[in-house]
Scaffold this motif. Structure first.
Motif, mmCIF file in Angstrom:
data_model
loop_
_atom_site.group_PDB
_atom_site.id
_atom_site.type_symbol
_atom_site.label_atom_id
_atom_site.label_comp_id
_atom_site.label_asym_id
_atom_site.label_seq_id
_atom_site.Cartn_x
_atom_site.Cartn_y
_atom_site.Cartn_z
ATOM 1 N N GLU A 1 -10.486 1.009 29.842
ATOM 2 C CA GLU A 1 -9.891 0.406 28.766
ATOM 3 C C GLU A 1 -10.108 -1.142 28.911
ATOM 4 O O GLU A 1 -9.989 -1.721 30.080
ATOM 5 C CB GLU A 1 -8.441 0.513 28.755
ATOM 6 N N LEU A 2 -10.401 -1.967 28.000
ATOM 7 C CA LEU A 2 -10.567 -3.241 27.992
ATOM 8 C C LEU A 2 -9.424 -4.152 28.082
ATOM 9 O O LEU A 2 -8.561 -3.725 27.352
ATOM 10 C CB LEU A 2 -11.805 -3.931 27.100
ATOM 11 N N ARG B 1 -24.738 7.138 35.202
ATOM 12 C CA ARG B 1 -23.613 7.238 34.214
ATOM 13 C C ARG B 1 -22.464 5.979 34.127
ATOM 14 O O ARG B 1 -22.063 5.566 33.364
ATOM 15 C CB ARG B 1 -23.150 8.628 34.033
ATOM 16 N N GLU C 1 -10.932 10.819 33.418
ATOM 17 C CA GLU C 1 -11.383 10.964 31.846
ATOM 18 C C GLU C 1 -12.797 9.978 31.651
ATOM 19 O O GLU C 1 -13.304 10.039 30.370
ATOM 20 C CB GLU C 1 -10.408 10.373 30.924
ATOM 21 N N ARG D 1 -13.495 7.089 31.563
ATOM 22 C CA ARG D 1 -13.097 6.056 30.709
ATOM 23 C C ARG D 1 -12.309 4.911 31.109
ATOM 24 O O ARG D 1 -11.906 4.865 31.971
ATOM 25 C CB ARG D 1 -11.847 6.842 29.632
ATOM 26 N N GLY E 1 -25.275 2.398 36.190
ATOM 27 C CA GLY E 1 -26.144 2.206 35.041
ATOM 28 C C GLY E 1 -25.752 1.247 33.906
ATOM 29 O O GLY E 1 -26.393 0.971 33.057
ATOM 30 N N VAL E 2 -24.416 0.671 34.204
ATOM 31 C CA VAL E 2 -23.930 -0.209 33.243
ATOM 32 C C VAL E 2 -23.291 -1.434 33.775
ATOM 33 O O VAL E 2 -22.624 -2.147 33.254
ATOM 34 C CB VAL E 2 -22.577 0.451 32.361
ATOM 35 N N TRP F 1 -17.677 -3.811 27.433
ATOM 36 C CA TRP F 1 -17.776 -2.337 28.115
ATOM 37 C C TRP F 1 -17.112 -2.784 29.381
ATOM 38 O O TRP F 1 -17.240 -3.602 29.995
ATOM 39 C CB TRP F 1 -18.771 -1.728 27.916
ATOM 40 N N TYR G 1 -24.204 12.401 34.428
ATOM 41 C CA TYR G 1 -25.896 12.171 34.577
ATOM 42 C C TYR G 1 -26.114 10.988 35.568
ATOM 43 O O TYR G 1 -25.277 10.257 35.583
ATOM 44 C CB TYR G 1 -26.354 12.112 33.190
#
Lengths: 380, 469
Positions: free
Chosen positions: A279-280, A44, A275, A277, A48-49, A308, A41
């Motif tokens: 990872e931190l 996303r 994915e 996704r 957006g982050v 994040w 979207y």
């Protein structure tokens, strides 16, 4: 199945991040019919982050003219998208912890001045404390860009989308591009959900996924998928207006009007783009926390409530690809912003619209040609 | 104590205690991590420490918890109380804070036994001091023997509402009124499941408890609207019965409860797939018959994998532990299946009647989907109306409203708003919650201090020093 002829777009933009939405907006303002195809979207991923920094400070010299032009748009952003995007201009500051670091800053400002740019200036110890009263005692000065600031990333991207939509642009969300191919004089885009779209012009704003699109067009690029990490604290009493970075360490640091403090700067986690996704990496986040500990003693009791990482594309030379395809007519790229594309969003959309409607632009974009990777991509 | 455990169990409620006990007894190096200072989880909270020593106050079901703690103590499992787990990585490294220091603890298999949370009950005025969850009141009773004083009103629906009322009365506390929000039509829908419920063994206990409460407390049924009012703190509760007129009760304390939902935050942050459970109206991690999630090496036992209650939780804990033994290569599939048989039977018995309870106590739409002026996100003070406005602008799910309105971005990470925001968006769009999705939750799932993060040690010696001090 092709779109009905009446709704056939003039331009298909792949990627609904800030650059894709900005391209859609500027093209719509010039009367083009635009379709944005987005696999998830709008906003996303990185758009957006991200940290929301609206920064001219410290940019690669090739980016400076674009950044300066974009900053002019940011200061009138509501006129462009009918929303202030949460943009606030309290300046950005790059702190020097040693005299040697401050000397680097002086050299940088002199370099920019020689090129005719005056937005960066050196701040001495007293001026730094006036701008950032909470800064640790050992810091000796800073480089400041006073018209810089920060905005709210998702709200910004969403505002560009909504304005473009109000001008007639269409957005197909949840539509992952599986294939792009030439079909006569047109470009045909197929999506995983069964969409089949055609247009004479194709724009690749697919961010971390843009390398795959470029490869399909016969011009592979050495795009690295990265996951810059951010963390945010619980609310603190107000103590900071500008966005603060450091010269010798990785840091981006700012306090929101609601009191929460964002800590980032580009330390990388691990991206798993297939994915959606990330990872931190807590060892690296620990380093980031240590930097804040050193530079802002008032933060030592702060509480981290969320961390994040976004998924972003980085080029080997840390500057983006912007401009026409080197292999195909009717294709334009804008990707690989290497974790500092947010501020450029408003202007890059305009540049793409210039290139598509006028075949030229008044801003210098030679440094961003995709052809610069021909050798390396072949070597890879 | 070893640094890399074969099995780490997170949460010392019935599922976690049972899982850790079984695994450790069978020779697997096991650690049980728990946030509380003593075992028991929420249902058996403070079982070893409660000042409420009269067994008839908290009831025999509570004291059953002691039967789990004894064997756990003898099992050989390591136990780290006071450990706040804030992250689990795909590489099965557990981020935890203990006594002011943060550490990363690796394990070969992890069982999450993070239990349940009260379903958020957003009514106008629910943020006023003096309004709290019935579960929070129950914790105060178990841990400190404290009960609310003055005019106490209980409102909502569900077995725990009645259990708390009963425990309060047993403890000598006064409850003025119970406002029962169970919708009348739920009875009709629950009836087909009554036969199974009658065979459950809960029926006798449940009826006795209900009748005892009803004898002592005025119960107003079919409550269709609720509002807490007061100047600076709750002073009265305005309610409506069915289509009737509004009435007002004086209240110094309003205890709200309408069921529990799985505490999915850690599983969600790890990236375990989850699905919408229409019967229980909540998100549930996707697990197989053994509690294994979609993430390799991570299982979930107990209410965290779907609400089934405390007795079911301990059996689910044992099943997850047997599967962990199998995955760790300690037992083969046949042995796992054979040893699981009695626990499966016990689990089936314990789950009997669950559908009846879920159907009967399903909260009414109006309480799950609040009106515009009601705050849904307490941390960021976002109202249901703002969420609806964002949906109108094109925010199609909780992650968009989160980015747009900040709802769900506060320290609680959606624990107090997630289910409500999902329901409000689904209702506004006229689609199922399954379609609108849920927050992508972020570590740390519990806040950690900058100091803890800054001092995160990297070497094994440093890790050991913290765990063993």
């Amino acid at each position: 199945m092709p779109e009905p002829a009446t709704s056939q777009p003039d331009v298909i933009v792949i990627g609904g991040g800030l650059h894709g939405c900005s391209a859609a907006l500027h093209l719509s303002l010039r009367g083009a019919k635009v379709l944005v195809v987005e696999k998830d979207y709008i906003g996303r991923h990185a758009s957006g982050v991200n940290a929301g920094g609206v920064r001219q400070l410290g940019r690669h010299v090739a980016e400076v003219p674009l950044s300066v032009a974009s900053m002019a748009l940011w200061h009138r952003i509501a006129e462009l998208v009918d929303d202030d995007c949460g943009f606030e201009s309290h300046g950005q500051i790059k702190v020097a912890e040693t005299e040697a670091e401050l000397d680097q800053g002086r050299a940088r400002v002199a370099q920019l001045n020689a090129l005719g740019f005056t937005h960066e200036e050196v701040a001495d110890r007293a001026e730094l404390r006036r701008l950032v009263p909470a800064i640790a005692d050992h810091c000796v000065g800073a480089v400041v860009s006073r018209r810089d600031g920060a905005a709210i990333p998702y709200r910004t991207t969403f505002a560009f989308k909504r304005k473009a939509e109000s001008l007639g642009a269409r957005f197909a969300e949840g539509a992952a591009v599986t294939r792009v191919a030439r079909s006569g004089t047109r470009w045909r885009v197929e999506t995983a959900d069964g969409g089949r779209f055609e247009a004479p012009v194709l724009v690749n704003c697919a961010g971390a996924w843009a390398g795959r699109i470029a490869a399909q067009l016969g011009e592979p690029v050495p795009l690295e998928v990265i996951a810059p990490m951010l963390m945010i604290t619980a609310r603190m009493p107000p103590f900071l207006k500008p966005v603060v970075g450091a010269t010798g360490r990785t840091l981006s640091f700012k306090q929101f009007p609601n009191g929460t403090v964002l800590i980032g700067g580009g330390l990388l986690g691990r991206a798993v783009p297939d994915e959606n996704r990330t990872e931190l990496d807590y060892a690296k986040m620990s380093v980031n926390a240590r930097t804040v500990w050193d530079l802002f003693p008032n933060m030592r009791g702060a509480t981290i409530v969320r961390a994040w990482a976004g998924i972003e594309g980085r080029m080997p030379d840390d500057i983006p690809v912007i401009g026409p395809s080197g292999t195909e007519a009717g294709v334009f790229h804008a990707f690989g912003f290497s974790a500092h594309g947010f501020q450029l969003g408003p202007i890059v959309g305009r540049i793409l619209a210039d290139l598509i409607t006028d075949q030229t632009t008044d801003l210098p974009i030679d440094a961003f040609r995709i052809q610069r990777f021909r050798q390396t991509a072949v070597a890879a | 104590m070893t640094t890399r455990y074969d099995l780490a169990v997170i949460g010392a409620g019935p599922a976690g205690l049972a899982a850790a006990t079984l695994a450790a007894k069978r020779g697997v190096s096991t650690v049980l991590l728990d946030e509380q200072p003593a075992p028991g989880g929420q249902i058996y909270r403070a079982i070893t420490q409660t000042p409420v020593r009269n067994p008839s106050v908290l009831g025999s079901d509570y004291w059953h918890g002691a039967d789990l703690v004894g064997p756990f103590r003898d099992s050989g499992a390591d136990y780290l109380p006071g450990s706040t787990v804030w992250s689990v990585s795909r590489g099965l490294e557990i981020g935890l804070s203990r006594e002011g220091a943060a550490r990363l603890l690796p394990a070969k298999h992890i069982i999450l036994a993070t239990g349940a949370l009260e379903r958020p009950f957003a009514i106008p005025g629910w943020t006023l001091p003096g309004v709290m969850g019935a579960g929070a009141a129950q914790i105060l009773l178990k841990t400190s023997g404290l009960v609310a004083s003055g005019n106490v009103v209980l409102a909502g629906t569900g077995p725990l509402l009645w259990l708390l009322a009963w425990q309060y009365l047993r403890a000598g506390a006064r409850i003025d009124t119970i406002l029962d929000t169970t919708p009348r039509e739920n009875w009709r829908q629950a009836m087909p499941h009554m036969t199974e419920f009658l065979r459950s063994g809960y029926i006798g206990k449940g009826l006795k408890l209900l009748l005892e409460v009803r004898r002592k407390v005025k119960v107003i049924g079919n409550v269709s609207a609720l509002r807490a009012e007061g100047d600076g703190r709750v002073q009265s509760v305005v309610h409506r019965q069915g289509d009737g007129a509004e009435a007002r009760l004086p209240a110094d304390t309003l205890l709200l409860h309408h069921g529990v939902v799985p505490n999915i935050n850690l599983a969600n942050a790890i990236g375990c797939a989850q699905n919408w459970d229409e019967g229980q109206r909540c998100w549930v991690p996707t697990v197989d018959d053994w509690g294994a999630t979609t993430v390799e090496g991570v299982s979930i036992a107990g209410d965290g994998a779907g609400i089934a209650g405390a007795l079911a939780a301990e059996h689910r804990g044992r099943l997850a532990a047997l599967d962990a033994l199998h995955r760790l290569g300690r037992i083969d599939r046949a042995e796992r299946d054979r040893d699981a048989a009695p626990h499966r039977e016990a689990l089936d018995r314990a789950q009997r009647g669950r559908v009846f309870l879920d159907t009967l106590y399903k909260p009414a739409r109006d309480f799950r989907v609040p009106q515009d002026d009601t705050i849904v996100c307490r941390c960021e003070e976002v109202t249901a109306g703002q969420v609806r406005e964002a949906v109108k602008l094109g925010c199609s799910g909780p992650n968009q409203t989160k980015s747009f309105l900040r709802c769900g971005m506060g320290p609680c990470q959606g624990r107090l708003c997630g289910p409500t925001v999902t329901e409000v968006i689904a209702d506004a769009r006229g689609v199922s919650p399954a379609e609108v999705g849920y927050y992508r939750l972020r570590p740390p799932v519990k806040p950690i201090t900058l100091a803890e993060l800054a001092s995160l040690p990297k070497s094994e010696d440093e890790i050991n020093a913290v765990l063993h001090h």
